[in-house]
Design an enzyme around this catalytic site. Structure first.
Site, PDB file in Angstrom:
ATOM      1  N   GLU A   1      -8.351  46.297  17.858  1.00 14.92           N
ATOM      2  CA  GLU A   1      -7.629  45.773  16.651  1.00 14.92           C
ATOM      3  C   GLU A   1      -8.185  44.232  16.227  1.00 14.92           C
ATOM      4  O   GLU A   1      -8.551  43.572  17.423  1.00 14.92           O
ATOM      5  CB  GLU A   1      -6.126  45.428  17.253  1.00 14.92           C
ATOM      6  CG  GLU A   1      -5.020  44.713  15.984  1.00 14.92           C
ATOM      7  CD  GLU A   1      -4.151  45.053  17.180  1.00 14.92           C
ATOM      8  OE1 GLU A   1      -3.051  44.883  15.562  1.00 14.92           O
ATOM      9  OE2 GLU A   1      -3.876  44.969  18.079  1.00 14.92           O
TER      10      GLU A   1
ATOM     11  N   LYS B   1      -1.448  49.507  10.347  1.00 14.39           N
ATOM     12  CA  LYS B   1       0.192  49.670  11.131  1.00 14.39           C
ATOM     13  C   LYS B   1       0.866  50.378  10.930  1.00 14.39           C
ATOM     14  O   LYS B   1       0.995  49.555   9.630  1.00 14.39           O
ATOM     15  CB  LYS B   1      -0.464  48.408  12.077  1.00 14.39           C
ATOM     16  CG  LYS B   1      -0.022  48.047  13.075  1.00 14.39           C
ATOM     17  CD  LYS B   1      -0.452  46.815  13.910  1.00 14.39           C
ATOM     18  CE  LYS B   1       0.552  46.193  15.394  1.00 14.39           C
ATOM     19  NZ  LYS B   1      -0.147  45.618  16.319  1.00 14.39           N
TER      20      LYS B   1
ATOM     21  N   TYR C   1       8.405  39.806  17.323  1.00 18.04           N
ATOM     22  CA  TYR C   1       9.099  39.142  18.879  1.00 18.04           C
ATOM     23  C   TYR C   1       7.741  38.074  19.253  1.00 18.04           C
ATOM     24  O   TYR C   1       7.120  38.161  19.804  1.00 18.04           O
ATOM     25  CB  TYR C   1       9.997  40.178  19.877  1.00 18.04           C
ATOM     26  CG  TYR C   1       9.304  41.344  20.745  1.00 18.04           C
ATOM     27  CD1 TYR C   1       8.440  40.923  21.723  1.00 18.04           C
ATOM     28  CD2 TYR C   1       9.010  42.454  19.774  1.00 18.04           C
ATOM     29  CE1 TYR C   1       7.099  42.257  21.922  1.00 18.04           C
ATOM     30  CE2 TYR C   1       7.407  43.160  19.702  1.00 18.04           C
ATOM     31  CZ  TYR C   1       6.723  43.436  20.822  1.00 18.04           C
ATOM     32  OH  TYR C   1       6.591  44.513  21.333  1.00 18.04           O
TER      33      TYR C   1
ATOM     34  N   CYS D   1      -2.189  49.456  18.254  1.00 18.50           N
ATOM     35  CA  CYS D   1      -2.106  48.647  19.390  1.00 18.50           C
ATOM     36  C   CYS D   1       0.245  48.793  19.351  1.00 18.50           C
ATOM     37  O   CYS D   1       0.395  50.560  19.786  1.00 18.50           O
ATOM     38  CB  CYS D   1      -1.276  46.884  19.322  1.00 18.50           C
ATOM     39  SG  CYS D   1      -1.339  46.386  20.767  1.00 18.50           S
TER      40      CYS D   1
ATOM     41  N   SER E   1      -4.691  15.030  42.541  1.00 19.00           N
ATOM     42  CA  SER E   1      -3.343  13.711  43.328  1.00 19.00           C
ATOM     43  C   SER E   1      -4.124  14.008  44.701  1.00 19.00           C
ATOM     44  O   SER E   1      -2.680  13.725  45.758  1.00 19.00           O
ATOM     45  CB  SER E   1      -2.370  14.842  42.844  1.00 19.00           C
ATOM     46  OG  SER E   1      -1.150  15.136  43.606  1.00 19.00           O
TER      47      SER E   1
ATOM     48  N   GLY F   1      -2.274  17.464  45.873  1.00 18.61           N
ATOM     49  CA  GLY F   1      -2.133  18.169  45.779  1.00 18.61           C
ATOM     50  C   GLY F   1      -1.846  19.962  45.445  1.00 18.61           C
ATOM     51  O   GLY F   1      -2.654  19.455  45.358  1.00 18.61           O
TER      52      GLY F   1
ATOM     53  N   ASP G   1      -0.775  21.823  43.069  1.00 17.69           N
ATOM     54  CA  ASP G   1      -1.601  22.179  41.475  1.00 17.69           C
ATOM     55  C   ASP G   1      -2.571  21.593  41.398  1.00 17.69           C
ATOM     56  O   ASP G   1      -3.622  22.912  40.918  1.00 17.69           O
ATOM     57  CB  ASP G   1      -0.512  21.680  41.027  1.00 17.69           C
ATOM     58  CG  ASP G   1       1.803  22.017  40.977  1.00 17.69           C
ATOM     59  OD1 ASP G   1       1.668  23.484  41.577  1.00 17.69           O
ATOM     60  OD2 ASP G   1       2.596  21.405  41.636  1.00 17.69           O
ATOM     61  N   SER G   2      -2.685  20.320  41.087  1.00 16.20           N
ATOM     62  CA  SER G   2      -4.167  20.043  40.858  1.00 16.20           C
ATOM     63  C   SER G   2      -6.034  21.075  41.581  1.00 16.20           C
ATOM     64  O   SER G   2      -6.524  20.907  41.293  1.00 16.20           O
ATOM     65  CB  SER G   2      -4.439  18.328  41.049  1.00 16.20           C
ATOM     66  OG  SER G   2      -4.694  18.041  42.061  1.00 16.20           O
TER      67      SER G   2
ATOM     68  N   THR H   1      -2.157  19.571  35.062  1.00 18.42           N
ATOM     69  CA  THR H   1      -2.037  20.610  35.897  1.00 18.42           C
ATOM     70  C   THR H   1      -0.731  20.402  36.743  1.00 18.42           C
ATOM     71  O   THR H   1      -0.284  20.812  37.305  1.00 18.42           O
ATOM     72  CB  THR H   1      -2.391  19.845  37.934  1.00 18.42           C
ATOM     73  OG1 THR H   1      -1.670  18.487  37.778  1.00 18.42           O
ATOM     74  CG2 THR H   1      -3.987  19.094  37.674  1.00 18.42           C
TER      75      THR H   1
ATOM     76  N   GLU I   1       7.769  23.069  36.911  1.00 19.36           N
ATOM     77  CA  GLU I   1       7.982  21.356  36.458  1.00 19.36           C
ATOM     78  C   GLU I   1       7.926  21.329  35.133  1.00 19.36           C
ATOM     79  O   GLU I   1       9.155  20.721  34.934  1.00 19.36           O
ATOM     80  CB  GLU I   1       6.868  21.012  37.217  1.00 19.36           C
ATOM     81  CG  GLU I   1       6.641  20.861  38.540  1.00 19.36           C
ATOM     82  CD  GLU I   1       5.413  20.411  39.308  1.00 19.36           C
ATOM     83  OE1 GLU I   1       5.284  20.093  40.192  1.00 19.36           O
ATOM     84  OE2 GLU I   1       4.179  19.884  37.829  1.00 19.36           O
TER      85      GLU I   1
ATOM     86  N   LYS J   1      10.182  17.495  25.545  1.00 16.45           N
ATOM     87  CA  LYS J   1       8.724  17.512  26.521  1.00 16.45           C
ATOM     88  C   LYS J   1       8.487  18.981  26.122  1.00 16.45           C
ATOM     89  O   LYS J   1       6.827  18.155  25.831  1.00 16.45           O
ATOM     90  CB  LYS J   1       9.260  16.943  27.655  1.00 16.45           C
ATOM     91  CG  LYS J   1       9.972  16.076  28.255  1.00 16.45           C
ATOM     92  CD  LYS J   1       9.605  15.938  30.005  1.00 16.45           C
ATOM     93  CE  LYS J   1      10.548  14.750  30.203  1.00 16.45           C
ATOM     94  NZ  LYS J   1      10.369  14.981  31.736  1.00 16.45           N
TER      95      LYS J   1
END
Length: 548
Positions: free
Chosen positions: A41, A111, A117, A147, A297, A299, A301-302, A401, A406, A516
């Site tokens: 597509e 199509k 959605y 599709c 850090s 940690g 995640d990073s 990260t 979180e 945020k």
């Protein structure tokens, strides 16, 4: 007849580049003996082009380049490809499949089902097809769909989204095979779902199916490719690579007879890893940037983000920054260093203590530090300034990260650890981050075992642990999944066995953190519901649902 599936990775808006790529794949298909080559597509412009479609110059250039560059190479081979066209009557845009041969368009199917959605917004740009007719090419009658047209089988889904069943209508015309050209975004588990659905259709109509899917990543969306063929008995006959461009060639007669051997791949955490690597690589490649910087850090995640970046961009293009403060443990500093050494990347240390102390003096005057949230966050924001300075000066894009857990509850700092151009694991729950870390270490230790074993901490105050503010991630993640991905209510989540006060607190945290997420870097979608274009929640709102 030999049919090739050309699983391409287009760049949105790069019409010349995409068509050049298509021509190269057509040449390879022709050399392999194919008489028909099938592209995904919108192969000419990439999916999703979004509001580029509102630019009339863009559409005119598309039509011109398609006619001048692509059609001439169809002199001895059929080309079925996805693109955008004008409706002949209304002048509105259509999402179309065109069949070219001998320099002309010999058939067209628009199509019919336009999704609106989650991440899709096709009704904003296109009008649906009002008719569906099979295409004739050589001796083959082809039931071509695009599709979403194949995602509405009333016998597979409990609640079909649309009253129209496109495949059922095409089946009445008794095609020799169905062909579906797609740009179907990936999420973990999507491949098996897609496969089961298409197998069900092939068995129901005793008709083989060729499924051609886009591969590559465009902004937040990752396309896994994995194009395949299903024979009339519902067996997978052939499959293209996942997360990479590929061409596979099939014999239509053998496919209709069901003489190919069956093959079913196993989707596991490796797919999640490869999807994220592709997402990072294409984001950089398609925006023209080669180098990144990652704050390390110590940690998990990073560490995972940095390892993914090395796999995506190469170790010479990844810089790790350690920015310790007074609260950074010796173990975390050492873990950051060992990770960088294991990955063989450039590593620098910029202590933030002097800047932090200056900020405390400026904001508190002669008063002692308060140790409050504002002072915790200023450390993250100092680090954000450091990493963005390096990114600006050295022409790098910073990777954030933060993980999905979180980001969901707002356990992150605006203009601090959220600074960056791309958030690779922002749709990866914390519990799955650990799975990725173990996968990254599958052959030898890359991420230090001490990083994986220690309790997660932001290290912004003495002896801080994530579980001081949050429940264990093994408890938090299922609640977040229920609320965000499954849209379960407070009462439904409590009925799963969780304490009402805990569920209420988590839901409030998720709802309050929307401001945020609205300002966060784009993230790579790898679950059924990611923050970003597929989840559009208001910031200023007071709905609390069934929470008392």
């Amino acid at each position: 007849m030999k049919v090739a599936i050309a699983q391409s990775n287009p760049t949105i808006g790069d019409i010349n580049g995409n068509i050049d790529k298509m021509i190269g794949m057509i040449d390879k298909s022709r050399a392999a003996g194919a008489e028909l080559v099938v592209f995904p597509e919108m192969a000419t412009i990439g999916y999703p082009p979004k509001d580029l479609l509102l630019n009339s110059d863009f559409i005119e250039a598309l039509n011109d380049l398609t006619e001048r560059l692509l059609l001439p190479v169809s002199h001895d081979i059929g080309i079925l490809f996805g693109t955008v066209t004008y409706d002949n009557i209304s002048g509105m845009l259509c999402n179309s499949a065109l069949l070219a041969y001998n320099g002309d368009i010999i058939s067209r199917q628009d199509k019919s089902l336009l999704p609106t959605y989650d991440v899709f917004d096709e009704a904003r740009y296109f009008i649906p097809a009002d008719t569906r007719q099979c295409m004739q090419f050589g001796d083959l009658k082809l039931g071509v769909s695009i599709c979403e047209d194949i995602w509405n089988d009333k016998d597979f889904w409990d609640r079909p989204r649309y009253p129209l069943d496109v495949i059922a209508e095409l089946a009445l015309q008794q095609p020799d095979m169905f062909i579906n050209i797609s740009a179907s975004p990936y999420h973990y588990g999507k491949f098996a779902l897609r496969s089961d659905m298409i197998k069900n259709i092939a068995k129901k109509y005793h008709t083989p199916i060729i499924y051609a899917n886009q591969v590559g990543a465009n902004d937040e969306l990752i396309f896994d490719g994995g194009s395949f063929c299903i024979d009339a008995l519902g067996n997978r006959a052939l499959q293209a690579k996942v997360f990479d461009e590929d061409i596979i060639t099939i014999d239509s007669q053998k496919l209709m007879q069901g003489t190919y051997s069956s093959y079913d791949p196993n989707e596991d955490i490796a797919w999640m890893h490869d999807a994220l690597v592709l997402g990072i690589r294409d984001y950089f490649h398609k925006t023209g940037c080669k180098k990144t910087v990652v704050a390390l850090s110590g940690g998990i995640d990073s560490a995972v983000v940095c390892a993914l970046a090395v796999d995506a961009l190469g170790k010479r293009n990844v810089l790790g920054l350690s920015m310790p403060s007074r609260y950074s443990s010796t173990g975390s500093r050492d873990d950051a260093y060992v990770l960088a050494k294991n990955l063989d990347i450039e590593f620098r240390t910029y202590p933030i203590e002097d800047v932090f102390e200056a900020c405390l003096r400026t904001f508190n005057g002669d008063s002692p530090p308060k140790g409050d949230l504002a002072e915790e966050n200023i450390q993250a924001r100092i680090r954000g300034n450091f990493i963005m300075f390096i990114a600006n000066r050295e022409n790098r894009m910073a990777l954030t990260t933060g993980n999905k857990s979180e980001l969901a509850v707002g356990y992150c700092t605006l203009y601090g650890d959220m600074c960056g151009a791309l958030a690779p694991i922002s749709d990866v729950p914390k519990t799955m981050v650990y799975e990725l870390a173990r996968y990254i270490n599958r052959e030898y230790e890359i991420i230090p075992e001490s990083t994986i074993a220690k309790a997660p901490s932001a290290e912004l105050r003495p002896d801080q642990k994530d579980e001081d503010s949050l429940p264990p991630y093994s408890v938090l993640d299922p609640i977040l999944h229920a609320y965000i991905e499954e849209n379960k209510s407070f009462a439904q989540i409590v009925a799963m066995g969780y304490e009402p006060d805990l569920v209420k607190d988590i839901i409030h945290k998720v709802d309050r953190a929307e401001f945020k997420r609205r300002q966060a870097a784009p993230g790579l979608k790898v679950t059924t519901k990611a923050f970003g274009i597929g989840r559009r929640m208001p910031i200023a709102q007071r709905w609390t649902g069934s929470i008392i």
